[in-house]
Design a protein around this motif. Structure first.
Motif, PDB file in Angstrom:
ATOM      1  N   SER A   1      -1.926 -71.358  85.250  1.00 42.12           N
ATOM      2  CA  SER A   1      -1.240 -72.307  84.366  1.00 42.12           C
ATOM      3  C   SER A   1       0.266 -72.303  84.611  1.00 42.12           C
ATOM      4  N   GLY A   2       0.723 -71.605  85.655  1.00 43.73           N
ATOM      5  CA  GLY A   2       2.110 -71.752  86.062  1.00 43.73           C
ATOM      6  C   GLY A   2       3.054 -70.660  85.598  1.00 43.73           C
ATOM      7  N   VAL A   3       2.507 -69.533  85.152  1.00 40.30           N
ATOM      8  CA  VAL A   3       3.382 -68.433  84.744  1.00 40.30           C
ATOM      9  C   VAL A   3       3.056 -67.224  85.620  1.00 40.30           C
TER      10      VAL A   3
ATOM     11  N   THR B   1      -5.707 -76.488  82.854  1.00 43.03           N
ATOM     12  CA  THR B   1      -4.947 -75.298  83.232  1.00 43.03           C
ATOM     13  C   THR B   1      -4.448 -75.413  84.664  1.00 43.03           C
ATOM     14  N   ARG B   2      -5.336 -75.837  85.562  1.00 42.75           N
ATOM     15  CA  ARG B   2      -4.924 -75.959  86.961  1.00 42.75           C
ATOM     16  C   ARG B   2      -3.898 -77.066  87.113  1.00 42.75           C
ATOM     17  N   ALA B   3      -4.052 -78.104  86.293  1.00 49.82           N
ATOM     18  CA  ALA B   3      -3.104 -79.211  86.384  1.00 49.82           C
ATOM     19  C   ALA B   3      -1.690 -78.763  86.007  1.00 49.82           C
ATOM     20  N   ILE B   4      -1.576 -78.001  84.920  1.00 48.49           N
ATOM     21  CA  ILE B   4      -0.223 -77.606  84.514  1.00 48.49           C
ATOM     22  C   ILE B   4       0.335 -76.534  85.445  1.00 48.49           C
TER      23      ILE B   4
ATOM     24  N   ALA C   1       2.971 -84.210  85.792  1.00 49.07           N
ATOM     25  CA  ALA C   1       1.865 -85.161  85.770  1.00 49.07           C
ATOM     26  C   ALA C   1       0.961 -84.888  84.582  1.00 49.07           C
ATOM     27  N   ALA C   2       0.696 -83.611  84.344  1.00 46.54           N
ATOM     28  CA  ALA C   2      -0.174 -83.247  83.236  1.00 46.54           C
ATOM     29  C   ALA C   2       0.447 -83.677  81.915  1.00 46.54           C
ATOM     30  N   ASP C   3       1.752 -83.497  81.820  1.00 48.27           N
ATOM     31  CA  ASP C   3       2.457 -83.876  80.604  1.00 48.27           C
ATOM     32  C   ASP C   3       2.354 -85.374  80.366  1.00 48.27           C
ATOM     33  N   THR C   4       2.495 -86.122  81.447  1.00 46.98           N
ATOM     34  CA  THR C   4       2.405 -87.581  81.341  1.00 46.98           C
ATOM     35  C   THR C   4       1.063 -87.999  80.765  1.00 46.98           C
ATOM     36  N   LEU C   5       0.028 -87.215  81.087  1.00 49.04           N
ATOM     37  CA  LEU C   5      -1.309 -87.558  80.600  1.00 49.04           C
ATOM     38  C   LEU C   5      -1.573 -86.961  79.226  1.00 49.04           C
ATOM     39  N   GLY C   6      -0.547 -86.413  78.613  1.00 52.52           N
ATOM     40  CA  GLY C   6      -0.692 -86.003  77.227  1.00 52.52           C
ATOM     41  C   GLY C   6      -1.051 -84.552  77.001  1.00 52.52           C
ATOM     42  N   ILE C   7      -0.893 -83.709  78.021  1.00 50.08           N
ATOM     43  CA  ILE C   7      -1.179 -82.282  77.813  1.00 50.08           C
ATOM     44  C   ILE C   7       0.120 -81.601  77.388  1.00 50.08           C
ATOM     45  N   ASN C   8       0.029 -80.804  76.358  1.00 51.29           N
ATOM     46  CA  ASN C   8       1.205 -80.060  75.924  1.00 51.29           C
ATOM     47  C   ASN C   8       1.355 -78.835  76.837  1.00 51.29           C
ATOM     48  N   VAL C   9       2.181 -78.984  77.861  1.00 53.18           N
ATOM     49  CA  VAL C   9       2.225 -77.989  78.929  1.00 53.18           C
ATOM     50  C   VAL C   9       2.593 -76.609  78.399  1.00 53.18           C
ATOM     51  N   ASN C  10       3.699 -76.536  77.671  1.00 51.88           N
ATOM     52  CA  ASN C  10       4.164 -75.216  77.285  1.00 51.88           C
ATOM     53  C   ASN C  10       3.247 -74.540  76.274  1.00 51.88           C
ATOM     54  N   ARG C  11       2.650 -75.344  75.374  1.00 51.99           N
ATOM     55  CA  ARG C  11       1.735 -74.716  74.423  1.00 51.99           C
ATOM     56  C   ARG C  11       0.522 -74.159  75.160  1.00 51.99           C
ATOM     57  N   MET C  12       0.039 -74.923  76.129  1.00 50.13           N
ATOM     58  CA  MET C  12      -1.137 -74.473  76.868  1.00 50.13           C
ATOM     59  C   MET C  12      -0.812 -73.221  77.685  1.00 50.13           C
TER      60      MET C  12
ATOM     61  N   ASN D   1      -2.631 -69.591  77.295  1.00 53.62           N
ATOM     62  CA  ASN D   1      -3.282 -68.956  78.434  1.00 53.62           C
ATOM     63  C   ASN D   1      -2.709 -67.579  78.736  1.00 53.62           C
ATOM     64  N   VAL D   2      -1.386 -67.442  78.571  1.00 48.90           N
ATOM     65  CA  VAL D   2      -0.788 -66.130  78.808  1.00 48.90           C
ATOM     66  C   VAL D   2      -1.324 -65.124  77.787  1.00 48.90           C
ATOM     67  N   LEU D   3      -1.471 -65.567  76.543  1.00 50.69           N
ATOM     68  CA  LEU D   3      -2.025 -64.668  75.527  1.00 50.69           C
ATOM     69  C   LEU D   3      -3.472 -64.309  75.858  1.00 50.69           C
ATOM     70  N   LEU D   4      -4.257 -65.308  76.286  1.00 49.84           N
ATOM     71  CA  LEU D   4      -5.652 -65.033  76.676  1.00 49.84           C
ATOM     72  C   LEU D   4      -5.682 -64.012  77.813  1.00 49.84           C
ATOM     73  N   GLY D   5      -4.762 -64.199  78.767  1.00 47.45           N
ATOM     74  CA  GLY D   5      -4.686 -63.252  79.877  1.00 47.45           C
ATOM     75  C   GLY D   5      -4.450 -61.842  79.368  1.00 47.45           C
ATOM     76  N   GLY D   6      -3.589 -61.708  78.365  1.00 49.64           N
ATOM     77  CA  GLY D   6      -3.329 -60.396  77.783  1.00 49.64           C
ATOM     78  C   GLY D   6      -4.585 -59.783  77.200  1.00 49.64           C
ATOM     79  N   LEU D   7      -5.354 -60.603  76.475  1.00 48.77           N
ATOM     80  CA  LEU D   7      -6.600 -60.087  75.885  1.00 48.77           C
ATOM     81  C   LEU D   7      -7.523 -59.555  76.980  1.00 48.77           C
ATOM     82  N   ILE D   8      -7.603 -60.288  78.093  1.00 52.62           N
ATOM     83  CA  ILE D   8      -8.482 -59.858  79.189  1.00 52.62           C
ATOM     84  C   ILE D   8      -7.967 -58.571  79.806  1.00 52.62           C
TER      85      ILE D   8
END
Lengths: 442, 445
Positions: free
Chosen positions: A167-169, A308-311, A317-328, A332-339
């Motif tokens: 997701s870009g981090v 996720t792959r888009a952002i 581009a993902a933002d243009t299509l209405g995805i909240n990039v930073n929230r996502m 995802n970073v938090l989910l990564g932490g859980l894993i």
């Protein structure tokens, strides 16, 4: 290794991965790293020729597969050392020529050939290194099972890195996540007396590290790598300090967590080779077998994964299509932490039942290496982690067999391979395009 | 970088902020505030884990003042002990004993400064050199080998040892630059891997007879010859050696390179915006290699300071954790030569003082790592400073989460302004911002 070749190559036919599936292009249009792949193949084939073939062992090498308690016995695999070395060298040379021809006709080196090449090289190396020992016989099952056990935290670490980087981090803080997970598991497990509470605490603890990473790198756009590195230092210092002041002073109360259950599945665990590897595990080990396909499916086959792959590739581009990039990214970073936390719990709830200072000893960095070597793909990362796990297990196995191979060189292996991978010498290794760059909505 | 982060309004606002009021106030205030905040938080941690404090919290509601008094005592006595161990020991009976801590701080700071410069100069070219640890190890290995295996008269031998250290570190660092320039391999990954490779290589060498003392299998090299060691600067009771003067010289050298030489201008231009630098005719790939050779050379000097200064022989732990501390040193020093030097002194003081602190008050030395990393995090944390900023520029609104990168410790001092003029990056993120794979992508394209 055969699992990888049977799995549908994730790049093909999936949106956002078009570059991997691209066929029939002008050679010059290939990324430079793809054009270098045959070069890396050639170098390793040369290594194989010199080491495995010319310096091949004269004796036969025995790989034991069945144990005493197995359902049925599989005969041992006995291979002549020298001949195997030559056969493998010729096969590697053939693959090199194949890769060269592919690149010259403007096509990418296919994933299966890289995997096959890697498998052959590993096999050649095993035959050579065991054959050079005083006692050229090794239990393949034991080697693999030990490797899997060592790979468990690496796999979780890699999956955490995958969630973030896709997701870009960029997540350099895997080491910190594992260490803080292990620490949290030890304390919470000891105080509550329940290993399950410890596991939960490990996930929350590692997610806390993620939270700091997310706040700094996503919300405040501080350089992700700097935050990651500093977080590792912070976690190392914090756990070291608390270990010395709290855990050591009252180990009975704070640093003696119960063990998570390990159990063998009846009958299945008695199958030769796969039984011990797949069906005789700790809970965390079983979680690993679940996590890999789940993450694979989530990343490549769900809407969440596509986004996720888009952002990670093109956030604008993902933002243009209405995805909240930073929230996502944040989620995802938090989910990564859980894993990663599950992997961290392996240290204090499975392999030993106490925390010691800096006990992850760089596993987070190897997990990062596995992620890169595995090309940001859950299955690839697992195979890479397994390779690294087996390599470090081989160190202890070889010291029993009595070999002249210095253990330090085996220990170096994951790192050398990773450098070869990021330099593009073993096929193109290209991460998500926007990993590392903060996204600012205009 | 090709980021979609070109955010013009914010940049303007940021520039207004920067130019509003004397520049140095902003750049000096941030580190000071960050250090204070980190020390405070470290104090809270010390107090929270103190036994007397814990006992006092047992009856917190009947006498809350006891808890606070105990907490204050725990934290202040720890920091007091640290000060005694790092700067001045008032209970020493002789002058020598009293100022011994200060010289110890300078001694410990020496390798930190060298390695810090190695990280800082790479930052200035936009490269994140996490590999100082490996570069120190290889530099120390080569320096030690020249030191114990060769015999020569004093100035020549020491000189060769220094050169060997620089070469060792330079090769290890230059390899990273070369890979980055030729293949686009990301330097963060490569340096992390090279750290481990260096550590294993050293571990292997320390099993070979050529690197061991005769008849011993202890992983410890023979001591380096007298002629290969730095002379002591103040005489026997003090460990302070001439390496410290070399560190000062290295700091001046880095300042000269960055501000007075062509290659320094190129380094800064590449670091500010690789694309603009390329357009301006600067050889970016050459820049990567040169700067990494220099970075490795500086780190190699840290290895020399260890071998010829304090350790006297090669062991697996010869680099301690200097290579990683160097990252925090460079970040706190905002990658300027003087800043890195001062940050090295500060962290050297922390390290020297922590030992005294642990023996006097029982506070674990790891608190230093916590404080160190917190300082760097706080420097990067905009909310801590946004209040101060907002006061200075009441008009520029919405700048709170703005180019935090300028606070991220790279190159926001005045000296980089000229390079930055031609190459102002979208987020105002000079230096480390371009360590993102964006640069990698371009190198590969």
């Amino acid at each position: 290794m055969s699992t990888a070749t049977q799995t549908p190559a994730p790049g093909h036919g999936t949106q956002g991965e078009a570059h991997e599936g691209a066929e029939h292009v002008d050679p010059a249009a290939l990324p430079a790293s793809a054009r270098r792949a045959p070069l890396g193949f050639g170098v390793l084939a040369l290594v194989s020729l010199i080491v495995f073939a010319f310096n091949g062992p004269d004796q036969s090498v025995t790989f034991r597969i069945s144990g005493d308690g197995d359902l049925f016995q599989v005969p041992n695999v006995v291979v002549p050392g020298l001949v195997t070395g030559w056969v493998i060298t010729i096969a590697l040379a053939a693959l090199t020529v194949f890769a060269f021809l592919r690149v010259r006709s403007g096509r990418l080196t296919p994933t299966w050939s890289v995997v096959l090449y890697g498998a052959l090289f590993v096999a050649g190396f095993l035959v050579w290194v065991v054959g050079s020992a005083n006692n050229p016989s090794v239990s393949l099952t034991g080697l693999l099972a030990g490797g899997v056990a060592l790979a468990v935290p690496l796999v979780f670490g890699s999956l955490s890195g995958l969630m973030c980087e896709r997701s870009g981090v960029v997540n350099i803080a895997i080491e910190g996540q594992l260490l803080f997970g292990a620490f949290s598991a030890a304390i919470a497990g000891s105080v509550s007396g329940s290993a399950w509470v410890g596991l939960l605490a490990a996930m929350i603890g590692a997610a806390l590290v993620s939270l700091v990473l997310a706040v700094f790198s996503i919300t405040y756009r501080v350089n992700q790598m700097i935050v990651g590195v500093v977080l590792n230092v912070l976690v190392s210092g914090l756990t070291g300090f608390l270990f010395a002041t709290l855990l050591e002073s009252d180990a009975g109360r704070f640093n003696s967590p119960p063990r998570l259950p390990s159990f063998a599945i009846p009958v299945l665990s008695e199958l030769p080779l796969v039984g011990r590897i797949l069906f005789d595990q700790s809970i965390v080990g079983y979680f690993m077998w679940l996590a890999i396909p789940i993450v694979w499916f989530a990343v490549y086959r769900t809407r969440w994964g596509l986004r996720t792959r888009a952002i990670g590739e093109h956030p604008k581009a993902a933002d243009t299509l209405g995805i909240n990039v930073n929230r996502m990214r944040f989620v995802n970073v938090l989910l990564g932490g859980l894993i990663a936390g599950i992997g961290g719990s392996f240290y204090t709830l499975v392999s030993v039942t106490s925390f010691t200072r800096d006990m992850t000893s760089g596993a987070g960095y190897i997990a990062l290496a596995a992620l890169i070597f595995g090309r940001w793909n859950p299955i690839g990362a697992f195979l890479a982690a397994l390779l690294f796990g087996v390599a470090s297990n081989l160190q202890s196995v070889l010291s029993f067999l009595g070999t002249s191979m210095p253990s330090q060189f085996l220990a170096m292996l994951p790192y050398v391979i990773t450098i070869l991978a990021v330099a593009g010498l073993v096929g193109a290794s290209r991460g998500p395009a926007s990993a590392g760059q903060p996204y600012v909505k205009e | 970088m090709t980021t979609p982060t070109t955010d013009t309004p914010t940049v303007n606002a940021a520039e207004d902020l920067e130019t509003d009021g004397p520049r140095w106030i902003g750049s000096a205030l941030q580190p000071v505030l960050a250090i204070i905040a980190a020390l405070l938080l470290g104090g809270v941690l010390i107090a929270a884990t103190d036994e007397r404090v814990m006992r006092a919290t047992g009856y917190f509601f009947s006498r809350p003042t006891d808890t606070f008094a105990a907490a204050w005592r725990a934290a202040s006595s720890a920091y007091e002990a640290m000060f005694y161990g790092a700067v001045f020991n008032p209970s020493g009976d002789t002058f020598t004993r009293q100022i011994y801590p200060l010289t110890e701080t300078l001694t410990v700071a020496t390798p930190l400064i060298f390695a810090g410069l190695g990280v800082a100069i790479a930052f200035r070219a936009g490269l994140f050199n996490i590999g100082a640890q490996g570069q120190i190890l290889i530099g120390a290995t080569l320096a030690a080998y020249v030191g114990f295996a060769w015999s020569m008269p004093l100035p020549l031998h020491l000189l060769l040892v220094i050169v060997a250290g620089v070469i060792g570190g330079g090769i290890w660092g230059g390899f990273v630059g070369l890979l980055k320039a030729r293949t686009g391999a990301h330097e963060v990954i490569v340096t992390i891997m090279l750290n481990y490779i260096a550590a294993n290589l050293l571990a292997y060498l320390l099993t070979r007879p050529a690197f061991l003392r005769e008849g011993s299998t202890n992983p410890l090299s023979p001591p380096v010859a007298e002629t290969a060691q730095f002379p002591l600067l103040l005489g026997p009771p003090f460990r302070l050696h001439w390496g410290f003067l070399l560190a000062i010289a290295a700091t001046v050298f880095m300042w000269w390179v960055l501000n007075r030489s062509t290659i320094g201008f190129e380094i800064r231009a590449v670091g500010s915006n690789p694309r603009a630098a390329k357009t301006a005719g600067i050889n970016v790939t050459k820049g990567f290699v040169v700067v990494m050779v220099m970075a490795g050379g500086f780190a190699g000097l840290a290895g020399v300071a260890q071998i010829s200064g304090t350790e006297g022989s090669l062991s697996a732990g010869v680099a301690a954790s200097f290579g990683f501390d160097a990252i925090t040193v460079a970040l706190l020093g905002r990658s300027t030569p003087l800043g890195t030097f001062l940050a090295g002194l500060l962290y050297g003081g922390f390290r020297a003082g922590a030992v005294t602190m642990q023996t006097m008050t029982g506070t674990n030395v790891d608190i230093v790592l916590v404080v160190q990393s917190l300082i760097v995090l706080f420097i990067a944390l905009p909310p801590l400073f946004s209040a101060a900023r907002r006061k200075r520029s009441s008009g520029a609104k919405g700048a709170a989460p703005s180019p935090s990168a300028s606070a991220e410790g790279a190159t926001s001092d005045g000296t980089s302004a000229d390079a930055a003029d031609t190459a102002q990056e979208g987020t105002g993120a000079e230096g480390p911002a371009s360590t993102t794979p964006g640069g990698t992508k371009e190198a590969r394209a």
